[in-house]
Design an enzyme around this catalytic site. Structure first.
Site, PDB file in Angstrom:
ATOM      1  N   ASP A  24       0.830  -1.211   0.000  1.00  0.00           N
ATOM      2  CA  ASP A  24       0.000   0.000   0.000  1.00  0.00           C
ATOM      3  C   ASP A  24       0.865   1.263   0.000  1.00  0.00           C
ATOM      4  O   ASP A  24       1.976   1.256   0.522  1.00  0.00           O
ATOM      5  CB  ASP A  24      -0.922  -0.029   1.240  1.00  0.00           C
ATOM      6  CG  ASP A  24      -2.085   0.930   1.104  1.00  0.00           C
ATOM      7  OD1 ASP A  24      -2.353   1.406  -0.019  1.00  0.00           O
ATOM      8  OD2 ASP A  24      -2.735   1.214   2.132  1.00  0.00           O
ATOM      9  N   GLY A  25       0.320   2.320  -0.576  1.00  0.00           N
ATOM     10  CA  GLY A  25       0.973   3.626  -0.518  1.00  0.00           C
ATOM     11  C   GLY A  25       1.529   4.138  -1.842  1.00  0.00           C
ATOM     12  O   GLY A  25       2.238   5.145  -1.865  1.00  0.00           O
ATOM     13  N   ASN A  26       1.193   3.477  -2.937  1.00  0.00           N
ATOM     14  CA  ASN A  26       1.695   3.927  -4.244  1.00  0.00           C
ATOM     15  C   ASN A  26       1.202   5.341  -4.577  1.00  0.00           C
ATOM     16  O   ASN A  26       1.955   6.163  -5.085  1.00  0.00           O
ATOM     17  CB  ASN A  26       1.220   2.987  -5.362  1.00  0.00           C
ATOM     18  CG  ASN A  26       1.810   1.603  -5.248  1.00  0.00           C
ATOM     19  OD1 ASN A  26       2.728   1.380  -4.470  1.00  0.00           O
ATOM     20  ND2 ASN A  26       1.289   0.670  -6.028  1.00  0.00           N
ATOM     21  N   GLY A  27      -0.074   5.585  -4.297  1.00  0.00           N
ATOM     22  CA  GLY A  27      -0.672   6.881  -4.617  1.00  0.00           C
ATOM     23  C   GLY A  27      -0.025   7.998  -3.803  1.00  0.00           C
ATOM     24  O   GLY A  27       0.321   9.062  -4.345  1.00  0.00           O
ATOM     25  N   TRP A  29       2.906   7.948  -2.445  1.00  0.00           N
ATOM     26  CA  TRP A  29       4.307   8.094  -2.899  1.00  0.00           C
ATOM     27  C   TRP A  29       4.355   9.046  -4.087  1.00  0.00           C
ATOM     28  O   TRP A  29       5.191   9.948  -4.140  1.00  0.00           O
ATOM     29  CB  TRP A  29       4.852   6.716  -3.279  1.00  0.00           C
ATOM     30  CG  TRP A  29       6.270   6.706  -3.736  1.00  0.00           C
ATOM     31  CD1 TRP A  29       7.384   6.536  -2.945  1.00  0.00           C
ATOM     32  CD2 TRP A  29       6.758   6.888  -5.080  1.00  0.00           C
ATOM     33  NE1 TRP A  29       8.522   6.590  -3.724  1.00  0.00           N
ATOM     34  CE2 TRP A  29       8.161   6.812  -5.039  1.00  0.00           C
ATOM     35  CE3 TRP A  29       6.143   7.107  -6.314  1.00  0.00           C
ATOM     36  CZ2 TRP A  29       8.964   6.939  -6.171  1.00  0.00           C
ATOM     37  CZ3 TRP A  29       6.935   7.246  -7.450  1.00  0.00           C
ATOM     38  CH2 TRP A  29       8.330   7.157  -7.366  1.00  0.00           C
ATOM     39  N   ARG A  37      -0.768   9.381  -9.803  1.00  0.00           N
ATOM     40  CA  ARG A  37      -0.891   8.132  -9.049  1.00  0.00           C
ATOM     41  C   ARG A  37      -0.329   6.932  -9.830  1.00  0.00           C
ATOM     42  O   ARG A  37       0.303   6.058  -9.256  1.00  0.00           O
ATOM     43  CB  ARG A  37      -2.368   7.852  -8.703  1.00  0.00           C
ATOM     44  CG  ARG A  37      -2.962   8.829  -7.696  1.00  0.00           C
ATOM     45  CD  ARG A  37      -4.417   8.464  -7.398  1.00  0.00           C
ATOM     46  NE  ARG A  37      -4.513   7.122  -6.828  1.00  0.00           N
ATOM     47  CZ  ARG A  37      -4.349   6.829  -5.545  1.00  0.00           C
ATOM     48  NH1 ARG A  37      -4.099   7.784  -4.683  1.00  0.00           N
ATOM     49  NH2 ARG A  37      -4.454   5.595  -5.125  1.00  0.00           N
ATOM     50  N   HIS A  41       2.199   3.471  -9.058  1.00  0.00           N
ATOM     51  CA  HIS A  41       1.962   2.041  -9.317  1.00  0.00           C
ATOM     52  C   HIS A  41       3.118   1.450 -10.128  1.00  0.00           C
ATOM     53  O   HIS A  41       3.565   0.336  -9.867  1.00  0.00           O
ATOM     54  CB  HIS A  41       0.637   1.843 -10.058  1.00  0.00           C
ATOM     55  CG  HIS A  41      -0.561   2.286  -9.270  1.00  0.00           C
ATOM     56  ND1 HIS A  41      -0.723   1.951  -7.945  1.00  0.00           N
ATOM     57  CD2 HIS A  41      -1.639   3.042  -9.598  1.00  0.00           C
ATOM     58  CE1 HIS A  41      -1.862   2.476  -7.505  1.00  0.00           C
ATOM     59  NE2 HIS A  41      -2.435   3.158  -8.489  1.00  0.00           N
ATOM     60  N   GLU A  71     -12.508  -4.316  -4.144  1.00  0.00           N
ATOM     61  CA  GLU A  71     -13.012  -2.966  -3.872  1.00  0.00           C
ATOM     62  C   GLU A  71     -12.306  -1.903  -4.716  1.00  0.00           C
ATOM     63  O   GLU A  71     -12.766  -0.768  -4.815  1.00  0.00           O
ATOM     64  CB  GLU A  71     -12.841  -2.620  -2.380  1.00  0.00           C
ATOM     65  CG  GLU A  71     -13.793  -3.350  -1.443  1.00  0.00           C
ATOM     66  CD  GLU A  71     -13.468  -4.834  -1.290  1.00  0.00           C
ATOM     67  OE1 GLU A  71     -12.273  -5.193  -1.265  1.00  0.00           O
ATOM     68  OE2 GLU A  71     -14.420  -5.640  -1.214  1.00  0.00           O
ATOM     69  N   ARG A  75     -12.272   2.913  -7.888  1.00  0.00           N
ATOM     70  CA  ARG A  75     -11.390   4.027  -8.256  1.00  0.00           C
ATOM     71  C   ARG A  75     -11.738   4.564  -9.646  1.00  0.00           C
ATOM     72  O   ARG A  75     -12.547   3.971 -10.352  1.00  0.00           O
ATOM     73  CB  ARG A  75      -9.943   3.551  -8.201  1.00  0.00           C
ATOM     74  CG  ARG A  75      -9.555   3.131  -6.800  1.00  0.00           C
ATOM     75  CD  ARG A  75      -8.102   2.780  -6.707  1.00  0.00           C
ATOM     76  NE  ARG A  75      -7.781   2.387  -5.329  1.00  0.00           N
ATOM     77  CZ  ARG A  75      -6.566   2.322  -4.836  1.00  0.00           C
ATOM     78  NH1 ARG A  75      -5.534   2.629  -5.606  1.00  0.00           N
ATOM     79  NH2 ARG A  75      -6.367   1.967  -3.573  1.00  0.00           N
ATOM     80  N   LEU A 135      10.173 -20.943  -5.135  1.00  0.00           N
ATOM     81  CA  LEU A 135       9.329 -19.934  -4.488  1.00  0.00           C
ATOM     82  C   LEU A 135       7.961 -19.956  -5.163  1.00  0.00           C
ATOM     83  O   LEU A 135       7.867 -19.883  -6.390  1.00  0.00           O
ATOM     84  CB  LEU A 135       9.949 -18.531  -4.634  1.00  0.00           C
ATOM     85  CG  LEU A 135       9.061 -17.350  -4.228  1.00  0.00           C
ATOM     86  CD1 LEU A 135       8.750 -17.364  -2.727  1.00  0.00           C
ATOM     87  CD2 LEU A 135       9.718 -16.024  -4.591  1.00  0.00           C
ATOM     88  N   ARG A 198      -4.840  -1.987   8.838  1.00  0.00           N
ATOM     89  CA  ARG A 198      -6.082  -2.723   8.646  1.00  0.00           C
ATOM     90  C   ARG A 198      -5.854  -3.810   7.607  1.00  0.00           C
ATOM     91  O   ARG A 198      -4.872  -3.795   6.881  1.00  0.00           O
ATOM     92  CB  ARG A 198      -7.226  -1.784   8.231  1.00  0.00           C
ATOM     93  CG  ARG A 198      -6.939  -0.962   6.996  1.00  0.00           C
ATOM     94  CD  ARG A 198      -8.146  -0.113   6.568  1.00  0.00           C
ATOM     95  NE  ARG A 198      -7.756   0.855   5.546  1.00  0.00           N
ATOM     96  CZ  ARG A 198      -7.428   2.116   5.796  1.00  0.00           C
ATOM     97  NH1 ARG A 198      -7.452   2.580   7.027  1.00  0.00           N
ATOM     98  NH2 ARG A 198      -7.060   2.935   4.813  1.00  0.00           N
TER      99      ARG A 198
HETATM  100  C1  IPE Z   1      -5.473  -2.673  -0.256  1.00  0.00           C
HETATM  101  O1  IPE Z   1      -5.146  -1.346  -0.317  1.00  0.00           O
HETATM  102  C2  IPE Z   1      -5.477  -3.277  -1.636  1.00  0.00           C
HETATM  103  C3  IPE Z   1      -4.168  -3.414  -2.273  1.00  0.00           C
HETATM  104  C4  IPE Z   1      -3.013  -3.088  -1.766  1.00  0.00           C
HETATM  105  C5  IPE Z   1      -4.203  -4.012  -3.588  1.00  0.00           C
HETATM  106  P1  IPE Z   1      -6.254  -0.186  -0.426  1.00  0.00           P
HETATM  107  O2  IPE Z   1      -5.498   1.081  -0.540  1.00  0.00           O
HETATM  108  O3  IPE Z   1      -7.213  -0.508  -1.491  1.00  0.00           O
HETATM  109  O4  IPE Z   1      -7.000  -0.310   0.979  1.00  0.00           O
HETATM  110  P2  IPE Z   1      -7.805   0.772   1.820  1.00  0.00           P
HETATM  111  O5  IPE Z   1      -8.855   1.334   0.908  1.00  0.00           O
HETATM  112  O6  IPE Z   1      -6.824   1.798   2.253  1.00  0.00           O
HETATM  113  O7  IPE Z   1      -8.364   0.011   2.981  1.00  0.00           O
HETATM  114  C1  IPE Z   2      -1.596   0.330  -3.325  1.00  0.00           C
HETATM  115  O1  IPE Z   2      -1.401   1.694  -3.395  1.00  0.00           O
HETATM  116  C2  IPE Z   2      -1.826  -0.283  -4.673  1.00  0.00           C
HETATM  117  C3  IPE Z   2      -3.231  -0.648  -4.945  1.00  0.00           C
HETATM  118  C4  IPE Z   2      -4.222  -0.545  -4.130  1.00  0.00           C
HETATM  119  C5  IPE Z   2      -3.510  -1.160  -6.262  1.00  0.00           C
HETATM  120  P1  IPE Z   2      -2.606   2.728  -3.347  1.00  0.00           P
HETATM  121  O2  IPE Z   2      -2.998   3.043  -4.736  1.00  0.00           O
HETATM  122  O3  IPE Z   2      -3.689   2.233  -2.471  1.00  0.00           O
HETATM  123  O4  IPE Z   2      -1.886   3.977  -2.712  1.00  0.00           O
HETATM  124  P2  IPE Z   2      -2.476   4.970  -1.623  1.00  0.00           P
HETATM  125  O5  IPE Z   2      -2.984   4.147  -0.492  1.00  0.00           O
HETATM  126  O6  IPE Z   2      -3.570   5.739  -2.287  1.00  0.00           O
HETATM  127  O7  IPE Z   2      -1.314   5.817  -1.231  1.00  0.00           O
HETATM  128 MG    MG Z   3      -4.091   2.431  -0.515  1.00  0.00          MG
END
Ligand code: IPE
Ligand code: IPE
Ligand code: MG
Length: 244
Positions: A24-27, A29, A37, A41, A71, A75, A135, A198
């Protein structure tokens, strides 16, 4: 500490067999770097490559990464389309090197909302790696833990109707065996990056006794060294599984 120094501290007898990661956190970053965004990714794929490598080096046998949740369709169309394409393109780009490195890859998740040509391409590509056993990499694509449990129960019902299963009672073993992740041991170590704490519908059934490890690091910045640090901390946990 560098990779080798941390590796030296790790007890080879206590390597987690299965590590699951919510990447998580690509967006965020990308936002921090004033980029779109989708650039986050793209950068995230590089981190996956490094963590697959590190898993091979340290001897993790199963790695499950959360790439796209049931879910995530909520987006924007632009982001969803980009992600869906990025996931298959990355598979196609990486497959030869994965095969060379002994990786057996499969996608887990629902086929719903994905075209049959997409699913076929994924399956045909992954199949080329199925002789490997160094693996086992599971990519959770269009994955939801609740959907997985529901699909499992419905699979069981179908098998009961067909007479493949003769029983009046559904057991835990039956549910496990009919999950997408069938044949994979439950995760020992469950990592989530980006500071969120979570489960976001990941491996709900399988994580009953996983050890959770959280970091504020955003996924594209996650390193092999930090991964080893998580494994090192895992080795100091006292797992009781409800016993004393
Ligand atoms: C969980 O991250 C799904 C993936 C990493 C693919 P999200 O960014 O979708 O989760 P929430 O919305 O913060 O719970
Ligand atoms: C996780 O990064 C990758 C996916 C859910 C596909 P996010 O896209 O959720 O990045 P944030 O949480 O918005 O930073
Ligand atoms: Mg996220």
């Amino acid at each position: 500490m560098n990779f080798k120094e941390i590796l030296a501290k790790i007890d080879p007898q206590k390597i987690p067999v299965h590590v699951a990661i919510i990447m998580d956190g690509n967006g965020r970053w990308a936002k921090k770097k004033k980029l779109k965004r989708i650039n986050g990714h793209k950068k995230g794929v590089e981190a996956v490559r490094k963590i697959v490598e590190a898993s091979r080096e340290v001897g993790v046998k199963y790695l499950t990464v959360y790439a796209f949740s049931t879910e995530n369709w909520k987006r924007s169309k632009l982001e969803v389309n980009y992600l869906v394409k990025l996931i298959i393109d990355s598979l196609l780009n990486e497959i030869d090197s994965l095969i060379e490195n002994g990786v057996n890859i499969r996608f887990i998740g629902s086929r719903k909302n994905l075209t049959s040509s997409y699913s076929k391409k994924v399956e045909d590509t992954c199949r080329k790696s199925w002789h490997n056993d160094k693996l086992f990499l599971q990519v959770a694509m269009n994955y939801g833990g609740r959907k997985e449990i529901l699909d499992s129960v419905n699979q069981i019902l179908i098998k009961m109707k067909n007479g493949e299963i003769e029983t009046a009672e559904i057991t835990e073993k039956m549910i496990s065996e009919n999950l997408y992740s069938t044949g994979t041991p439950d995760p020992d170590l469950f990592i989530r990056t980006s500071g969120e704490q979570r489960i976001s519908n990941f491996l709900l059934w399988q994580s009953a006794y996983s050890e959770f490890w959280f970091t504020d690091t955003l996924w594209p910045d996650f390193t092999k060294e930090e991964y080893l640090k998580a494994i090192l901390e895992f080795q100091n946990r006292n797992r009781r599984f409800g016993g004393r």
